[in-house]
Design an enzyme around this catalytic site. Sequence first.
Site, mmCIF file in Angstrom:
data_model
loop_
_atom_site.group_PDB
_atom_site.id
_atom_site.type_symbol
_atom_site.label_atom_id
_atom_site.label_comp_id
_atom_site.label_asym_id
_atom_site.label_seq_id
_atom_site.Cartn_x
_atom_site.Cartn_y
_atom_site.Cartn_z
ATOM 1 N N SER A 1 -2.989 4.490 31.836
ATOM 2 C CA SER A 1 -2.076 4.991 30.817
ATOM 3 C C SER A 1 -0.710 5.227 31.443
ATOM 4 C CB SER A 1 -2.609 6.308 30.234
ATOM 5 O OG SER A 1 -1.652 6.947 29.413
ATOM 6 N N TYR B 1 -5.923 15.026 31.505
ATOM 7 C CA TYR B 1 -5.821 13.603 31.171
ATOM 8 C C TYR B 1 -4.967 12.856 32.191
ATOM 9 C CZ TYR B 1 -4.976 9.400 28.368
ATOM 10 O OH TYR B 1 -4.907 8.111 27.923
#
Length: 278
Positions: free
Chosen positions: A141, A154
Site C-alpha cells: 500500500s 496498518y
Amino acid sequence: MGGFGGKVVLITGASSGIGEALAREFAREGASLVLAARREDRLRALADDLSKTGTRSVVVACDVTRDGDVDKAVAAGREAFSRIDVAIANAGFGVAGRFERLALDDYRRQFETNVFGVLRTAWAALPSLKETRGALVLVSSVAGYIAAPATSAYSMSKFAVRAFAKAVSAELEPAGVAVVLVNPGFVDSEIRKVDNQGRLHPDAKDSVPAWLRVPAPAAARQIVRAVACRRREAVITGHGKLLVAAERLIPGMMAWAVRRTGAKRKDPGRNASSGSRY
C-alpha cells in the site's frame, strides 16, 4: 485473449475489491484462476460469472491466517491445472485507531492477516513458481511509505510487506521467480467498511471521498500490466504516485502535512479492541 493465455493465477482475497477486479482482469487476459478467500459463496458467484466468457476457475475457501489453508489452495490449483504461474498475496484488512486506544491484540490481528498471511502465501506457492519461473505478487500500500495518525497498525504491516519484498526479490531472482510489489493508493473496496475485528459493515460510509477513490478495475489493470512486465515495484493510482514521490523528494514537507492533517483527523474508533495491551 491476452498475454496470460495458458497461465494460472492464484489470488487470495479474491471475493471483493482489488482481488475480484484482478480475477476479472486476468480472465480477460486469458488466464485460468485459483480463487481463494473466506467467503466461498462470493467466489462461486464470481467463478460462475467468469465461466460465461470461457474462463476456468477453481474456488477454494481459504483464510490466510490459518496454517495450511493457502497450501490447500495451491494444491487445488495444481490438481486442476498442473501449474501455478502467478501467486498474488492480496488478502488484507486495516486496523484503525490511535495507538493509545489500540491493544496488542489489534496489532497481532493486523499482522496475522497482512504479514503472516503474505508469508503463508509465499511459502505455499514458491515451489510451483520455481517450476514455472513465475511471479510472486505482494499487495502492499501507499501506507507502506506514508504512516499517518490512526494508521499505525496498518502502516506497520504494509512497511513490513515492502521490506519483505525487497529482501526476497534478490533471493528468488536466481530461481527465475520475479517478486512484484504493488502499492495501491485509495481504491474503491470494502476495506474501509471492515472493523478492527475483521467484520464487514456493508452499510458503513466510506471515510475516503468518492473523488479520491480509484475504481478497482482501473487499479487492477495497472497491477496486471506490472505483473506482465515483471516490475519489481509499482505504485498504483495517480494520487498514490504523487504521495510516494513527495515522500521520497520532500520528506520534511510531507511530515509537516501529515502532522497537520493528523491534528484535524478524528480517531476512527472502529470497534475499539478489548484485548490485552501487553
